[in-house]
Write a protein that holds these residues in place. Structure first.
Motif, PDB file in Angstrom:
ATOM      1  N   ARG A 138       0.728  -1.320  -0.127  1.00 42.78           N
ATOM      2  CA  ARG A 138       0.112  -0.128  -0.021  1.00 42.78           C
ATOM      3  C   ARG A 138       0.716   1.262   0.015  1.00 42.78           C
ATOM      4  O   ARG A 138       1.904   1.194   0.458  1.00 42.78           O
ATOM      5  CB  ARG A 138      -0.971  -0.263   1.237  1.00 42.78           C
ATOM      6  N   LEU A 139       0.537   2.344  -0.684  1.00 44.25           N
ATOM      7  CA  LEU A 139       1.306   3.405  -0.737  1.00 44.25           C
ATOM      8  C   LEU A 139       1.009   4.403   0.663  1.00 44.25           C
ATOM      9  O   LEU A 139       0.005   4.153   1.254  1.00 44.25           O
ATOM     10  CB  LEU A 139       0.772   4.443  -1.788  1.00 44.25           C
ATOM     11  N   ALA A 140       2.116   4.920   0.926  1.00 40.98           N
ATOM     12  CA  ALA A 140       2.155   5.485   2.297  1.00 40.98           C
ATOM     13  C   ALA A 140       3.232   6.698   2.531  1.00 40.98           C
ATOM     14  O   ALA A 140       4.100   6.678   1.453  1.00 40.98           O
ATOM     15  CB  ALA A 140       2.582   4.551   3.369  1.00 40.98           C
ATOM     16  N   SER A 141       3.005   7.628   3.171  1.00 41.82           N
ATOM     17  CA  SER A 141       3.821   8.517   3.165  1.00 41.82           C
ATOM     18  C   SER A 141       3.995   9.164   4.715  1.00 41.82           C
ATOM     19  O   SER A 141       3.515   8.777   5.788  1.00 41.82           O
ATOM     20  CB  SER A 141       3.390  10.062   2.701  1.00 41.82           C
ATOM     21  N   THR A 142       5.708   9.559   4.772  1.00 43.26           N
ATOM     22  CA  THR A 142       6.042   9.617   6.220  1.00 43.26           C
ATOM     23  C   THR A 142       6.700  11.135   6.224  1.00 43.26           C
ATOM     24  O   THR A 142       7.600  11.282   4.996  1.00 43.26           O
ATOM     25  CB  THR A 142       7.055   8.476   6.693  1.00 43.26           C
ATOM     26  N   VAL A 143       6.825  11.740   7.247  1.00 41.73           N
ATOM     27  CA  VAL A 143       7.559  13.057   7.305  1.00 41.73           C
ATOM     28  C   VAL A 143       8.564  12.898   8.414  1.00 41.73           C
ATOM     29  O   VAL A 143       8.455  12.775   9.550  1.00 41.73           O
ATOM     30  CB  VAL A 143       6.398  14.161   7.674  1.00 41.73           C
ATOM     31  N   ILE A 144       9.789  13.436   8.055  1.00 41.39           N
ATOM     32  CA  ILE A 144      10.758  13.672   9.100  1.00 41.39           C
ATOM     33  C   ILE A 144      10.851  14.992   9.394  1.00 41.39           C
ATOM     34  O   ILE A 144      11.642  15.909   8.666  1.00 41.39           O
ATOM     35  CB  ILE A 144      12.115  13.113   8.489  1.00 41.39           C
ATOM     36  N   VAL A 145      10.089  15.488  10.275  1.00 40.92           N
ATOM     37  CA  VAL A 145      10.041  16.855  10.867  1.00 40.92           C
ATOM     38  C   VAL A 145      11.256  17.342  11.563  1.00 40.92           C
ATOM     39  O   VAL A 145      11.720  16.617  12.837  1.00 40.92           O
ATOM     40  CB  VAL A 145       8.855  17.269  11.516  1.00 40.92           C
ATOM     41  N   VAL A 164      14.557  16.000  15.468  1.00 39.96           N
ATOM     42  CA  VAL A 164      13.810  15.254  14.856  1.00 39.96           C
ATOM     43  C   VAL A 164      12.621  14.791  15.760  1.00 39.96           C
ATOM     44  O   VAL A 164      12.784  14.576  16.887  1.00 39.96           O
ATOM     45  CB  VAL A 164      14.425  14.275  14.215  1.00 39.96           C
ATOM     46  N   LEU A 165      11.321  15.110  15.166  1.00 42.66           N
ATOM     47  CA  LEU A 165      10.357  14.707  15.820  1.00 42.66           C
ATOM     48  C   LEU A 165       9.843  13.094  15.806  1.00 42.66           C
ATOM     49  O   LEU A 165       9.957  12.758  14.563  1.00 42.66           O
ATOM     50  CB  LEU A 165       9.086  15.362  15.070  1.00 42.66           C
ATOM     51  N   LEU A 166       9.902  12.475  16.887  1.00 36.95           N
ATOM     52  CA  LEU A 166       9.365  10.939  16.785  1.00 36.95           C
ATOM     53  C   LEU A 166       8.196  11.006  17.519  1.00 36.95           C
ATOM     54  O   LEU A 166       7.908  11.492  18.778  1.00 36.95           O
ATOM     55  CB  LEU A 166      10.497  10.144  17.383  1.00 36.95           C
ATOM     56  N   ILE A 167       7.454   9.834  16.950  1.00 38.71           N
ATOM     57  CA  ILE A 167       6.067   9.598  17.777  1.00 38.71           C
ATOM     58  C   ILE A 167       6.282   8.139  18.322  1.00 38.71           C
ATOM     59  O   ILE A 167       7.040   7.167  17.581  1.00 38.71           O
ATOM     60  CB  ILE A 167       4.988   9.816  16.987  1.00 38.71           C
ATOM     61  N   PRO A 177       6.226  10.640  12.137  1.00 32.45           N
ATOM     62  CA  PRO A 177       4.469  10.725  11.782  1.00 32.45           C
ATOM     63  C   PRO A 177       4.504  10.130  10.215  1.00 32.45           C
ATOM     64  O   PRO A 177       5.210  10.536   9.455  1.00 32.45           O
ATOM     65  CB  PRO A 177       4.164  11.919  12.116  1.00 32.45           C
ATOM     66  N   GLY A 178       3.278   9.589  10.373  1.00 34.70           N
ATOM     67  CA  GLY A 178       3.078   9.335   8.518  1.00 34.70           C
ATOM     68  C   GLY A 178       1.958   8.204   8.766  1.00 34.70           C
ATOM     69  O   GLY A 178       1.393   7.826   9.688  1.00 34.70           O
ATOM     70  N   ALA A 182      -0.885  13.360   1.538  1.00 34.26           N
ATOM     71  CA  ALA A 182      -1.165  12.409   2.771  1.00 34.26           C
ATOM     72  C   ALA A 182       0.005  12.636   3.882  1.00 34.26           C
ATOM     73  O   ALA A 182      -0.354  12.400   4.940  1.00 34.26           O
ATOM     74  CB  ALA A 182      -0.924  10.877   2.040  1.00 34.26           C
ATOM     75  N   ALA A 183       1.199  13.266   3.283  1.00 32.34           N
ATOM     76  CA  ALA A 183       2.101  13.194   4.470  1.00 32.34           C
ATOM     77  C   ALA A 183       1.808  14.258   5.386  1.00 32.34           C
ATOM     78  O   ALA A 183       2.129  14.297   6.636  1.00 32.34           O
ATOM     79  CB  ALA A 183       3.606  13.583   4.012  1.00 32.34           C
ATOM     80  N   VAL A 184       1.375  15.536   4.895  1.00 31.52           N
ATOM     81  CA  VAL A 184       0.929  16.554   5.845  1.00 31.52           C
ATOM     82  C   VAL A 184      -0.439  16.104   6.651  1.00 31.52           C
ATOM     83  O   VAL A 184      -0.610  16.443   7.638  1.00 31.52           O
ATOM     84  CB  VAL A 184       0.584  17.907   4.925  1.00 31.52           C
ATOM     85  N   ARG A 185      -1.286  15.558   5.925  1.00 31.87           N
ATOM     86  CA  ARG A 185      -2.558  15.343   6.621  1.00 31.87           C
ATOM     87  C   ARG A 185      -2.125  14.162   7.815  1.00 31.87           C
ATOM     88  O   ARG A 185      -2.820  14.266   8.872  1.00 31.87           O
ATOM     89  CB  ARG A 185      -3.588  14.545   5.877  1.00 31.87           C
ATOM     90  N   GLU A 186      -1.330  13.331   7.322  1.00 30.31           N
ATOM     91  CA  GLU A 186      -1.396  12.053   8.648  1.00 30.31           C
ATOM     92  C   GLU A 186      -0.564  12.827   9.768  1.00 30.31           C
ATOM     93  O   GLU A 186      -0.985  12.668  11.111  1.00 30.31           O
ATOM     94  CB  GLU A 186      -0.475  11.011   8.184  1.00 30.31           C
ATOM     95  N   THR A 187       0.553  13.631   9.423  1.00 30.81           N
ATOM     96  CA  THR A 187       1.212  14.305  10.462  1.00 30.81           C
ATOM     97  C   THR A 187       0.104  15.211  11.408  1.00 30.81           C
ATOM     98  O   THR A 187       0.405  15.107  12.598  1.00 30.81           O
ATOM     99  CB  THR A 187       2.165  15.385   9.916  1.00 30.81           C
ATOM    100  N   PHE A 188      -0.545  16.091  10.821  1.00 23.85           N
ATOM    101  CA  PHE A 188      -1.811  16.624  11.484  1.00 23.85           C
ATOM    102  C   PHE A 188      -2.503  15.724  12.357  1.00 23.85           C
ATOM    103  O   PHE A 188      -2.966  16.050  13.411  1.00 23.85           O
ATOM    104  CB  PHE A 188      -2.432  17.382  10.686  1.00 23.85           C
ATOM    105  N   GLU A 189      -3.084  14.668  11.863  1.00 23.97           N
ATOM    106  CA  GLU A 189      -3.859  13.868  12.686  1.00 23.97           C
ATOM    107  C   GLU A 189      -3.004  13.034  13.786  1.00 23.97           C
ATOM    108  O   GLU A 189      -3.831  13.227  14.960  1.00 23.97           O
ATOM    109  CB  GLU A 189      -4.317  12.784  11.603  1.00 23.97           C
TER     110      GLU A 189
END
Length: 308
Positions: free
Chosen positions: A5-12, A29-32, A48-49, A86-93
């Motif tokens: 499945r396609l997925a996106s992750t953000v290294i903030v 760096v932000l880790l969840i 996040p992602g 998706a990267a921005v949306r998932e980070t916000f969620e």
């Protein structure tokens, strides 16, 4: 063989103040931490992602970026705008951090803008998590015409889950620099139990001392961050690099599972850097994977997991 499945992750990454000039890298760096009840990587620290949803490919997003950000987004050959949405949306969620700016004043700087929403953002995060199509309406139409900072995201890596796995993802990792840590963000309390800002070297040290659990892709990427000391270097080197997908190869025996990464003799692809890990050896104990031994050209590090 399950299709990924396609997925996106953000290294903030956030610029550190001068008090930490001896920390190594000049950014955190932000880790969840994923929930212990999660079916995927429980209790592990990741970026996040999440999964790219059909709504991330909506024509409304394409029209918005065509009118507002024409020629600003330079995508990779196999990349699509939906991955960045998706990267921005998932980070916000997951965290409440909204990487967005005024749609009438597009941010062209190195750093992503961080937006504050009107109303109850926690409730909105839950609503979008349950119905991702609400993201466009909530962000673009109801909050003074904001637009996600898709053009500021920098592709950094692409990992594809090994073919042998039942749950597979084709994940794009993006770097998102911000100017300062936003202390108002918080874990969603559902998929994510907590979040933390760490220097890359600090994260590696905590993992070696078994204080946090890092899955192989996160470890690999954080180790690479340790070699990029400044945000400028991190972004500029990422922008100029050719992005090749990393598809680990798994070799199993009765006592071990070897995960070969680019640069390992058992893997066909070369390593992008001689200092990166290239082989992960998991000891099989009591029908579970109890110990990862992660090798690179300089040393080995140990990571312990009760379950994966």
């Amino acid at each position: 063989m399950a299709a990924p499945r396609l997925a996106s992750t953000v290294i903030v990454v956030s610029k550190a103040d001068r008090r930490y000039k001896n920390a190594g890298c000049d950014y955190r760096v932000l880790l969840i931490k994923r929930s212990g009840a999660s079916s995927f990587m429980p209790n592990q620290h990741v970026f996040p992602g999440g999964v790219v949803e059909p709504s991330d490919s909506a024509i409304s997003w394409e029209n918005l970026y065509t009118s507002k950000c024409k020629n600003r987004i330079r995508t990779e050959s196999e990349e699509k705008l939906a991955y960045r949405i998706a990267a921005v949306r998932e980070t916000f969620e997951e965290t409440g951090l909204l990487l967005a700016c005024d749609a009438n004043k597009i941010n062209d700087s190195l750093y992503c803008s961080v937006a504050r929403l009107n109303g109850d953002s926690q409730s909105l995060r839950l609503q979008i998590n349950n119905n991702s199509s609400l993201f466009f309406e909530s962000i673009v139409n109801n909050n003074d015409a904001l637009i996600p900072c898709a053009s500021n995201l920098v592709p950094f890596a692409r990992w594809i889950t090994p073919i042998a796995e039942k749950k597979r993802f084709d994940t794009w990792f993006y770097v998102a620099p911000i100017r300062e840590i936003d202390n108002s963000i918080a874990a969603d309390g559902s998929e994510v139990s907590s979040l933390t800002w760490l220097f890359p070297e600090e994260a590696m040290e905590l993992a070696k001392n078994l204080k946090i659990r890092l899955p192989p892709p996160t470890t690999y990427i954080i180790q690479e961050l340790c070699n990029r000391k400044t945000i400028d270097d991190l972004v500029l080197r990422s922008e100029s690099a050719t992005l090749s997908p990393c598809l680990p190869v798994i070799h199993k025996s009765s006592t071990q599972i070897i995960v070969s990464l680019p640069g390992d003799p058992l893997h066909a692809a070369p390593s992008p850097s001689p200092n990166l890990l290239h082989r992960i050896v998991a000891t099989v104990k009591d029908a579970s994977l109890s110990e990862w031994v992660i090798h690179n050209s300089l040393a080995s590090s140990h990571f312990f997991f009760s379950k994966l």
